[in-house]
Scaffold this active site. Structure first.
Site, PDB file in Angstrom:
ATOM      1  N   LYS A 152      -2.425  -2.125  -3.183  1.00  0.00           N
ATOM      2  CA  LYS A 152      -3.493  -1.287  -2.622  1.00  0.00           C
ATOM      3  C   LYS A 152      -3.092   0.175  -2.793  1.00  0.00           C
ATOM      4  CE  LYS A 152      -6.285  -0.325   1.487  1.00  0.00           C
ATOM      5  NZ  LYS A 152      -6.757  -0.784   2.809  1.00  0.00           N
ATOM      6  N   GLU A 169       0.829  -1.218   0.000  1.00  0.00           N
ATOM      7  CA  GLU A 169       0.000   0.000   0.000  1.00  0.00           C
ATOM      8  C   GLU A 169       0.862   1.267   0.000  1.00  0.00           C
ATOM      9  OE1 GLU A 169      -3.575   2.241   2.521  1.00  0.00           O
ATOM     10  OE2 GLU A 169      -2.780   0.341   3.244  1.00  0.00           O
TER      11      GLU A 169
END
Length: 342
Positions: free
Chosen positions: A222, A177
């Site tokens: 992500k 992420e």
């Protein structure tokens, strides 16, 4: 090992399903409780997660995985049933947030570096024993007049890569992420500035992942969506955000990655759903796109619950509605009219 990682990643990306991010730290969930005048106690944190995980229709139909905190991974519902068992009954894969948070980067740039690599190998072994199938590490990239710097982008990309290879070593799928902030200060950057920074961050991140030997087929990405800063006067259409985001991803994310699950930072519930649906109506993408939302799935459910177990059913209905709307968006089938009618 590699086959197992691929199987977990592919199950998390089951068409029409997404990931619930329920990994708020004690401090973060405390801020959300403050908004509805609730004390931040262990019992209330347990009850809140129990409300979400016990929404059987949502969990069985629309949610493929849940990101947990260490506290929640080990926690039990009020009746003594481990949350891991509740998730297993719904065929939901438990995940675990493993970073220790973002801290100020040395210097005067206003940037942050994520910490938590020390002892991570040992912690991952414990999380695997507890049944965690995937993990998450969040890097925070700031945009301001002098940031992001090359040093900050490279440092965060390197940490993400070290985290990812340690996860794969432990048989856990890493969710990578790198978040370019739209709601940070001053938050007045343009859509194109976000696109440029996001592309640069992704390029550096995948360079470091390759250097570390990470199997790209056994991980998930992500990322943020490409958005202007929260204080920008620019108001792009849903289609413009979707088009620009997909363009950046296609330019920098290898086709070997089995899926992309977006964060919802800086957006309202409906904005996050609308942007995801619009992206899924764009053809020619080598990977599926879905959601890994926290606030955008939980906002209404949190307010409906309000700390009362007697509100569980109503709060679960609110959560199920948002999960269904985002599941439709993950297939490009959501409409604003459908959302409001429901």
């Amino acid at each position: 090992m590699t086959k197992s990682l691929k199987a977990i990643a592919q199950k998390l990306m089951t068409p029409g399903m997404g990931i619930l991010a329920a990994d708020e730290s004690e401090g973060t969930i405390g801020k959300r409780f403050d908004k509805i005048n609730l004390p931040n106690t262990l019992d209330l944190r347990r009850d809140y997660r129990e409300m979400l995980f016990g929404a059987s229709e949502a969990m069985k139909t629309y949610i493929s995985g849940v990101i947990l905190t260490e506290e929640t991974l080990k926690q039990e519902a009020a009746d003594g049933t481990p949350f891991r068992a509740i998730l297993a009954d719904a065929d939901v894969i438990p995940g675990i947030k493993v970073d220790r948070g973002a801290f100020p980067m040395p210097g005067d740039t206003g940037e942050k570096i994520t910490e938590g690599l020390d002892g991570l190998r040992q912690r991952l072994a414990q999380y695997a024993e507890l049944g965690a199938g995937f993990a998450k590490w969040r890097a925070v990239i700031t945009i301001n007049d002098i940031a992001p710097t090359r040093n900050n982008i490279r440092a965060n990309a390197h940490a993400l890569a070290r985290y990812a290879i340690l996860c794969q070593e432990a048989g856990i799928v890493p969710v990578v992420e790198p978040e370019v902030m739209s709601d940070g200060e001053p938050g007045n950057h343009s859509l194109e500035r976000c696109a440029q920074v996001t592309g640069d961050v992704l390029e550096n991140t995948f360079k470091e992942l390759r250097l570390a030997g990470v199997d790209l087929a056994g991980m998930l990405l992500k990322p943020n969506m490409v958005l202007p800063g929260i204080n920008s006067r620019e108001r792009p259409t849903v289609e413009e955000v979707a088009r620009r985001t997909v363009e950046v991803l296609k330019a920098h994310v290898p086709a070997a990655v089995p899926g992309i699950a977006f964060l919802s930072g800086g957006q309202t519930d409906e904005e996050a759903t609308a942007h995801l649906s619009a992206m899924n109506r764009i053809g020619g993408k080598p990977w599926p796109l879905t959601f890994s939302y926290g606030r955008a799935l939980q906002n209404v459910a949190l307010r409906t619950w309000a700390g009362r177990r007697e509100n569980f059913n109503a709060a679960r209905a609110a959560f199920t509605h948002r999960a269904r709307m985002n599941a439709l968006a993950a297939q490009g089938e959501w409409t604003n009219e459908m959302d409001r009618a429901a």
